[in-house]
Design an enzyme around this catalytic site. Structure first.
Site, PDB file in Angstrom:
ATOM      1  N   HIS A 125      -7.632   2.934   2.669  1.00 38.38           N
ATOM      2  CA  HIS A 125      -6.933   3.867   1.798  1.00 38.38           C
ATOM      3  C   HIS A 125      -7.448   3.848   0.363  1.00 38.38           C
ATOM      4  O   HIS A 125      -7.484   4.900  -0.299  1.00 38.38           O
ATOM      5  CB  HIS A 125      -5.426   3.591   1.838  1.00 38.38           C
ATOM      6  CG  HIS A 125      -4.804   4.006   3.139  1.00 38.38           C
ATOM      7  ND1 HIS A 125      -3.771   3.312   3.740  1.00 38.38           N
ATOM      8  CD2 HIS A 125      -5.097   5.036   3.986  1.00 38.38           C
ATOM      9  CE1 HIS A 125      -3.444   3.913   4.882  1.00 38.38           C
ATOM     10  NE2 HIS A 125      -4.238   4.952   5.047  1.00 38.38           N
ATOM     11  N   TRP A 161      -5.500  -3.168  -3.719  1.00 36.10           N
ATOM     12  CA  TRP A 161      -6.281  -2.858  -4.910  1.00 36.10           C
ATOM     13  C   TRP A 161      -5.553  -1.787  -5.719  1.00 36.10           C
ATOM     14  O   TRP A 161      -5.071  -0.812  -5.160  1.00 36.10           O
ATOM     15  CB  TRP A 161      -7.668  -2.342  -4.527  1.00 36.10           C
ATOM     16  CG  TRP A 161      -8.480  -3.376  -3.802  1.00 36.10           C
ATOM     17  CD1 TRP A 161      -8.345  -3.766  -2.505  1.00 36.10           C
ATOM     18  CD2 TRP A 161      -9.526  -4.167  -4.345  1.00 36.10           C
ATOM     19  NE1 TRP A 161      -9.248  -4.745  -2.202  1.00 36.10           N
ATOM     20  CE2 TRP A 161      -9.994  -5.020  -3.314  1.00 36.10           C
ATOM     21  CE3 TRP A 161     -10.120  -4.248  -5.608  1.00 36.10           C
ATOM     22  CZ2 TRP A 161     -11.021  -5.921  -3.512  1.00 36.10           C
ATOM     23  CZ3 TRP A 161     -11.160  -5.152  -5.798  1.00 36.10           C
ATOM     24  CH2 TRP A 161     -11.597  -5.983  -4.763  1.00 36.10           C
ATOM     25  N   HIS A 196     -24.916 -25.245   2.076  1.00 37.53           N
ATOM     26  CA  HIS A 196     -26.036 -26.168   1.893  1.00 37.53           C
ATOM     27  C   HIS A 196     -26.646 -26.509   3.257  1.00 37.53           C
ATOM     28  O   HIS A 196     -25.938 -26.557   4.261  1.00 37.53           O
ATOM     29  CB  HIS A 196     -25.530 -27.445   1.211  1.00 37.53           C
ATOM     30  CG  HIS A 196     -26.589 -28.436   0.869  1.00 37.53           C
ATOM     31  ND1 HIS A 196     -27.718 -28.100   0.148  1.00 37.53           N
ATOM     32  CD2 HIS A 196     -26.717 -29.763   1.165  1.00 37.53           C
ATOM     33  CE1 HIS A 196     -28.482 -29.176  -0.006  1.00 37.53           C
ATOM     34  NE2 HIS A 196     -27.889 -30.192   0.609  1.00 37.53           N
ATOM     35  N   CYS A 201     -32.304 -24.976  -0.485  1.00 37.47           N
ATOM     36  CA  CYS A 201     -32.222 -26.011   0.553  1.00 37.47           C
ATOM     37  C   CYS A 201     -32.619 -25.459   1.924  1.00 37.47           C
ATOM     38  O   CYS A 201     -33.105 -26.204   2.784  1.00 37.47           O
ATOM     39  CB  CYS A 201     -30.825 -26.604   0.602  1.00 37.47           C
ATOM     40  SG  CYS A 201     -29.513 -25.373   0.698  1.00 37.47           S
ATOM     41  N   ASP A 231     -20.809   0.536  -6.138  1.00 34.43           N
ATOM     42  CA  ASP A 231     -20.784  -0.180  -4.867  1.00 34.43           C
ATOM     43  C   ASP A 231     -21.019  -1.673  -5.057  1.00 34.43           C
ATOM     44  O   ASP A 231     -21.843  -2.275  -4.380  1.00 34.43           O
ATOM     45  CB  ASP A 231     -21.834   0.418  -3.914  1.00 34.43           C
ATOM     46  CG  ASP A 231     -21.605  -0.060  -2.469  1.00 34.43           C
ATOM     47  OD1 ASP A 231     -20.466  -0.444  -2.148  1.00 34.43           O
ATOM     48  OD2 ASP A 231     -22.565  -0.042  -1.677  1.00 34.43           O
ATOM     49  N   CYS A 251       0.846  -1.190   0.000  1.00 35.92           N
ATOM     50  CA  CYS A 251       0.000   0.000   0.000  1.00 35.92           C
ATOM     51  C   CYS A 251       0.886   1.246   0.000  1.00 35.92           C
ATOM     52  O   CYS A 251       1.859   1.344   0.756  1.00 35.92           O
ATOM     53  CB  CYS A 251      -0.922   0.003   1.214  1.00 35.92           C
ATOM     54  SG  CYS A 251      -1.941   1.502   1.358  1.00 35.92           S
ATOM     55  N   CYS A 289      -4.691  -0.135   0.124  1.00 38.69           N
ATOM     56  CA  CYS A 289      -5.298  -1.242   0.881  1.00 38.69           C
ATOM     57  C   CYS A 289      -6.815  -1.113   0.933  1.00 38.69           C
ATOM     58  O   CYS A 289      -7.385  -0.037   0.730  1.00 38.69           O
ATOM     59  CB  CYS A 289      -4.724  -1.297   2.293  1.00 38.69           C
ATOM     60  SG  CYS A 289      -4.980   0.205   3.251  1.00 38.69           S
ATOM     61  N   PHE A 349     -15.296  -3.622  11.234  1.00 42.94           N
ATOM     62  CA  PHE A 349     -15.831  -3.122  12.500  1.00 42.94           C
ATOM     63  C   PHE A 349     -14.928  -3.379  13.704  1.00 42.94           C
ATOM     64  O   PHE A 349     -14.944  -2.633  14.671  1.00 42.94           O
ATOM     65  CB  PHE A 349     -17.215  -3.745  12.770  1.00 42.94           C
ATOM     66  CG  PHE A 349     -17.170  -5.173  13.222  1.00 42.94           C
ATOM     67  CD1 PHE A 349     -17.248  -5.491  14.563  1.00 42.94           C
ATOM     68  CD2 PHE A 349     -17.056  -6.206  12.312  1.00 42.94           C
ATOM     69  CE1 PHE A 349     -17.215  -6.804  14.987  1.00 42.94           C
ATOM     70  CE2 PHE A 349     -17.016  -7.518  12.716  1.00 42.94           C
ATOM     71  CZ  PHE A 349     -17.098  -7.818  14.060  1.00 42.94           C
ATOM     72  N   ARG A 404     -10.761  -2.066   2.781  1.00 40.84           N
ATOM     73  CA  ARG A 404     -11.534  -1.424   3.843  1.00 40.84           C
ATOM     74  C   ARG A 404     -11.147  -1.901   5.232  1.00 40.84           C
ATOM     75  O   ARG A 404     -10.708  -3.028   5.423  1.00 40.84           O
ATOM     76  CB  ARG A 404     -13.030  -1.678   3.639  1.00 40.84           C
ATOM     77  CG  ARG A 404     -13.550  -1.138   2.321  1.00 40.84           C
ATOM     78  CD  ARG A 404     -15.050  -1.376   2.203  1.00 40.84           C
ATOM     79  NE  ARG A 404     -15.515  -0.989   0.877  1.00 40.84           N
ATOM     80  CZ  ARG A 404     -16.556  -0.203   0.660  1.00 40.84           C
ATOM     81  NH1 ARG A 404     -17.236   0.292   1.668  1.00 40.84           N
ATOM     82  NH2 ARG A 404     -16.941   0.091  -0.562  1.00 40.84           N
TER      83      ARG A 404
END
Length: 835
Positions: A231, A208, A796, A334, A263, A198, A218, A223, A220
Site C-alpha cells: 500500500h 511507513w 563473517h 573475509c 529506490d 495501515c 504498509c 514473493f 511491500r
C-alpha cells in the site's frame, strides 16, 4: 662522493616525473610481493612509472626497463605514547554496521601507532642512496624538479587508497535529493506516537508514514505472499510523493527514511522539521522497532554460531611458517580470504602459479599490477612461502593479558592489489560490501578460465560434467544432455530434521520471551541428516510446460540430475540461504552431520539405457501454433517480480521462459537463475533470419565467450557454431555443444578424412569435449568455509583446512590449530578424491 652524486643525478634527471592526476602511485605494496614501507628493507617507488618494488625486485625492474631512479621509503611503527593514561581509555563505539574494518563496523585496530619515516632517493646500478635533504648543492632547477617529484609522490593518494574510495560499500546512506525541497500538504493531519495501523488494511507492522501527506501505509509484499500489502508503494505510484519514514524507528538520532523515486534508503537532514509538520517531536520519540542493522548485529553477536565457528571458547595454539600465513581483512574481505586460503591448499593451483613463479614474473607486462597471473602468483607464493607468517608487532595485551603472538595474530598480507584487480568492473566484487563466498569462488574460477586460454588450467581439478535426463511423461521418451559445473549444490530438506519437537518447543519459548520481554531461550538448531540432503539432490524434478519434440506440443516431464564425471576435488555448497520478509537473504540455522569420507558413486549417470527411446532432436518452435507470432508476456507478472527488486529484464526472461505460467513458476525460474552472470541481460529471442524475417542480424559473439568454450577443450570453430546457434548466450551455448557432441565428433572425423589443413580446421589438434578428469566417486573432507551471520550480505567467513594431518583454522590474520572444527555448521565443503 658529492661530485659523483651530482653527476649521477644529472644523468637520471630526464627520467624523473611528477605524478599527474591520472597516474596511479603505488606506494603501499610491491608489485611482485607484499613488501611495504614497514618491511625490513622498505619500499622502492620508481620515479618514472610510480610502480613500487621490494628490495628483491627493484633490480629486476631496472634490468627490464632501464629505469634507474627510485624513491625509497622506510617506515618504523611505534606505539603512541598515551599522555592521558590516568584518565582511562574512552569507551569503544558501539558498532552500527555489520562489517569489519570499515567505518561504523567492528574495530579491528588494537592500538594507535605513530610512525618514524625516512625518505631517500635510490639510484641504480650505482646503489646510491641520497637523503631527501641531500640536494642542497645542486642547481636550483635540478633541485626543484627532484623535490617536486618527491613531494608529489608522498602527497598523492596511493593507488590502493583511491581504490578504497571508489569501492566504498554504499551502505553509507546519501542525502535524498528531495530532503530540502519536499512539499508537505497542509491537511492538519497529526500522527499519534503509537498505535499505528495501515489506512488501507489491518496491518500493524512494517508501517511507513509518507512525509508529504502523512498517510500511514504498509510495506511491500514479497514473493511468497508475506510482508505487507504494497500500500505504501501503491500510494507513491498514485501520488508521486517520494519520501516515507518507517514508524517505530524514530529517535532523537534519526530514523529509517526511504525514497521511492531514488529506490534506496536515504538521509533526510530536515527530518525533524518534516516530522513536526505532523505533530511528531523527534526528541521525545523512542524506538519500538529495531533497525535492520541493529537486528543483524544483535543476532550475530549472540553466543552460539560465532563462538562455535571461531572456536572462541578455548585458547588455540598459533601456527606460523610456510602454508600458515594470515590475510588481513581489508573491510568485509573475509570471503576472499577464506576462498584463496583453500584454493592455494590445492596442488594444481600451487603448481600453476607458485611452481611457475619466475616464468610468470619474467613474462610480466610493463604494469604487473594489472596482470591477473602475476597477482595470483604473487598471492600464492606469499601464502605458501612463510615469509609473512610472523607474529604481529602489535604486541598489546588484551583483556586476557595475552600478547598478539599468543593469540595467533599475524602481520600476514594485505592483498589490496589482488582484490582491486579481480573485482575490476564487477558490480559487487569491486565494492567493499560483504559478498557470498560461493559467488566469489565461481568468479575466481571464471577469471582463471579467461587467463588460461593457451596453458595448463588448474580449474580442471574442480570441473565435472553433469548429466541431465529428461523424460516426457506422455510419450515415455527421453533426452540426455551434459553441461559443465564446478559446484554441487545440496538442498536442505527442513522437513527431514530429526529434532522437530525440540524446534517447536524452542520457537514457542522464543515467542513467549519476545512477548514478555524476557531473556531468550538457548538456541536449538534443526539437525538435518546429510543422507537426506543427498536424497533431495537425487530426487526427480517435475518440469511443467515442457516442449516435447515427440508430441510437438507442451507436456509434463521429469528431470533427474547425475554426475557424468567425478572431479579430483568435489566442491559442495549447502543451500542454506533463503529470503526473509524484508527480501534480504536469510540463512537457515541448521546443523548437518557432514561425513569425513563421502561416497557418491550411486550418483553417477548411466547415459541412454537399452529400451529407452530418445526424443527427436528437433528444435522447438519459437511460437506454438496457438500463440501469436510475437511472444506476449504477462506484464502483471513482470511488474510483480520487478516490485520485489529484481531487474526488469530478468523478470521478462522469467515470464518468457516459463510461458506465462504464473508468478510462482516465474519466481522459481528467478531463484534458479539469479546467480548466472547474464541474469540481468536483455531478453534475446532466437528468431531466425531467413527469408521474410524482420529480425536484425545477430551480433558476433564476444571473445570472452569464445575463449571460455575453447578453454573447455573445444575448437574455435565449434565455439563459434554453438554461440551462433544460441544467439550468443554462453550458458545455452555450452548446453548446446554438449547435446551435439556426436555431431561434432562426426564433423571432426570428416575434416580429417577430407584432408583439411590445420588452417581449415583445428579439430586434429584440439580434442572435442571438455577437459575433465574422472575417477572413483569416493572422497575425503579436507577443507570447509563457514559463514557467521544472518545473510550473505553481512557477517563473517572463516575456513578450516586439514594440513599435515591436523585441522587448522584461518580467521583472517589469525592462524591456529583447530581444537573442535565445526564441520556441521559449514557453508562450502571441499572434498578430495581418495587415492
Amino acid at each position: 662522493m658529492a661530485e659523483l652524486s651530482e653527476t649521477v643525478l644529472l644523468s637520471v634527471l630526464p627520467s624523473i616525473r611528477v605524478p599527474r592526476s591520472g597516474d596511479r602511485v603505488h606506494k603501499d605494496e610491491c608489485a611482485f610481493s607484499f613488501d611495504n614501507p614497514e618491511s625490513e628493507d622498505g619500499l622502492y617507488i620508481c620515479m618514472n612509472t610510480f610502480l613500487a618494488f621490494g628490495k628483491q625486485y627493484v633490480e629486476r625492474h631496472y634490468q627490464k626497463t632501464g629505469q634507474r631512479v627510485y624513491l625509497h621509503i622506510k617506515r618504523i611503527r611505534k606505539l603512541k605514547e598515551d599522555d592521558n593514561s590516568s584518565i582511562g581509555d574512552p569507551p569503544k563505539k558501539k558498532p552500527t554496521r555489520l562489517a569489519i574494518g570499515v567505518e561504523g563496523g567492528f574495530d579491528v585496530t588494537a592500538q594507535q601507532f605513530e610512525y618514524e619515516e625516512t625518505v631517500d632517493m635510490f639510484i641504480l646500478p650505482e646503489h646510491l642512496f641520497i637523503p631527501r635533504d641531500g640536494f642542497s648543492g645542486l642547481p636550483d632547477v635540478v633541485r626543484e624538479r627532484i623535490s617536486a617529484s618527491i613531494d608529489a609522490i608522498l602527497a598523492a593518494d596511493s593507488a590502493s587508497r583511491k581504490q578504497e574510495i571508489e569501492a566504498w560499500d554504499g551502505e553509507v546512506r546519501q542525502v535524498s535529493k528531495h530532503a530540502f525541497s519536499l512539499k508537505q500538504l497542509d491537511n492538519s493531519l497529526r500522527i499519534p506516537p503509537c498505535g499505528w495501523k495501515c489506512s488501507k488494511c489491518d496491518l500493524k507492522e512494517n508501517l511507513w508514514a509518507n512525509l508529504t501527506d502523512g498517510a500511514i501505509l504498509c510495506g511491500r509484499r514479497y514473493f511468497d505472499g508475506s510482508g505487507g500489502n504494497n500500500h505504501a508503494l501503491e500510494h507513491y505510484k498514485e501520488t508521486g510523493y517520494p519520501l516515507a519514514v518507517k514508524l517505530g524507528t524514530i529517535t532523537p538520532d534519526g530514523a529509517d527514511v526511504y525514497s521511492y523515486e531514488e529506490d534506496d534508503m536515504v538521509l533526510d537532514p530536515n527530518l525533524a522539521e518534516h516530522l513536526s509538520h505532523f505533530g511528531i517531536d523527534m526528541m521525545k520519540m523512542q524506538k519500538t522497532d529495531k533497525t535492520m542493522t541493529e537486528l543483524e548485529i544483535d543476532m550475530n553477536q549472540r553466543i552460539g554460531e560465532w563462538e562455535v565457528i571461531q572456536e572462541s571458547g578455548v585458547q588455540l595454539k598459533p601456527l606460523y611458517g610456510p602454508g600458515y600465513t594470515g590475510i588481513k581483512n581489508l573491510g568485509n574481505s573475509c570471503y576472499l580470504n577464506s576462498v584463496v586460503q583453500v584454493i592455494f591448499s590445492i596442488e594444481d593451483f600451487q603448481n600453476k602459479y607458485v611452481g611457475q613463479l619466475e616464468k610468470i614474473f619474467n613474462g610480466a607486462p610493463s604494469d604487473p599490477t594489472q596482470d591477473f597471473n602475476v597477482q595470483v602468483a604473487k598471492l600464492g607464493d606469499s601464502l605458501l612461502s612463510g615469509v609473512y607468517s610472523k607474529p604481529s608487532t602489535e604486541n598489546v595485551a588484551g583483556d586476557d593479558d595475552l600478547t598478539m603472538e599468543e593469540k595467533g595474530e599475524q602481520e600476514g598480507i594485505a592483498p589490496r592489489m589482488f582484490k582491486s584487480l579481480i573485482g575490476k568492473g564487477h558490480p559487487e566484487f569491486s565494492t567493499s560490501r560483504q559478498q557470498d563466498a560461493q559467488e566469489f569462488f565461481l568468479h575466481f574460477i571464471n577469471m582463471v578460465e579467461r587467463n588460461c586460454r593457451s596453458s595448463s588450467n588448474p580449474n580442471e581439478a574442480f570441473r565435472f560434467l553433469v548429466e541431465e535426463r529428461i523424460k516426457c511423461i506422455a510419450s515415455d521418451k527421453v533426452k540426455y544432455t551434459q553441461r559443465v559445473d564446478y559446484i554441487m549444490q545440496l538442498p536442505v530438506p527442513m522437513e527431514a530434521a530429526v529434532n522437530k519437537e525440540e524446534i517447536a518447543e524452542y520457537e514457542l519459548k522464543k515467542r513467549l520471551a519476545e512477548e514478555e520481554k524476557t531473556a531468550p531461550p538457548d538456541l536449538v538448531r534443526a539437525k538435518v541428516p546429510f543422507a537426506s540432503c543427498i536424497e533431495a539432490f537425487a530426487e526427480p524434478e517435475q518440469v511443467d510446460d515442457f516442449w516435447s519434440t515427440a508430441l510437438q506440443a507442451k507436456s509434463v516431464a521429469v528431470k533427474t540430475t547425475r554426475f557424468a564425471s567425478f572431479p579430483d576435488y568435489l566442491v559442495l555448497q549447502i543451500k542454506k540461504f533463503t529470503f526473509g520478509l524484508d527480501w534480504v537473504p536469510k540463512k537457515l540455522d541448521i546443523s548437518i552431520d557432514m561425513p569425513d569420507e563421502l561416497d557418491i558413486t550411486m550418483l553417477r549417470g548411466t547415459g541412454l539405457q537399452p529400451g529407452e527411446e530418445e526424443l527427436p532432436d528437433i528444435a522447438p518452435p519459437l511460437v506454438t501454433p496457438d500463440e501469436p507470432k510475437a511472444p506476449m508476456l504477462d506484464e502483471s507478472i513482470v511488474i510483480q517480480l520487478a516490485e520485489m527488486g529484481f531487474p526488469m529484464e530478468a523478470c521478462r526472461k522469467a515470464v518468457y521462459y516459463t510461458g506465462n505460467a504464473g508468478a510462482e513458476a516465474a519466481m522459481n525460474w528467478v531463484m534458479s537463475h539469479m546467480d548466472e552472470p547474464d541474469f540481468a541481460n536483455p531478453l534475446v529471442l532466437p528468431f531466425s533470419s531467413g527469408p521474410g524475417s524482420t529480425s536484425t542480424t545477430v551480433e558476433p559473439p564476444s571473445e570472452d565467450s569464445v575463449a571460455t568454450i575453447i578453454s573447455m577443450g573445444f575448437s574455435r570453430e565449434q565455439a563459434m557454431k554453438a554461440l551462433k546457434a544460441t544467439s550468443n548466450n554462453l550458458e545455452r551455448a555450452v548446453d548446446w555443444i554438449f547435446s551435439h557432441i556426436d555431431d561434432l565428433d562426426a564433423e571432426a572425423a570428416m575434416d580429417i578424412s577430407e584432408g583439411r589443413s590445420a588452417a581449415d580446421s583445428v579439430s586434429e589438434s584440439v580434442p572435442v569435449g571438455p577437459k575433465v578428469r574422472d575417477g572413483p566417486g569416493k572422497y575425503q573432507l579436507f577443507a570447509f568455509i563457514s559463514h557467521m551471520g544472518t545473510s550473505t550480505m553481512c557477517g563473517h567467513y572463516v575456513c578450516h583446512i586439514k594440513k599435515e594431518g591436523r585441522w587448522v583454522i584461518f580467521n583472517d590474520q589469525k592462524v591456529c590449530a583447530s581444537e573442535k572444527p565445526p564441520k556441521d555448521l559449514g557453508y562450502i565443503y571441499f572434498y578430495q578424491r581418495l587415492s
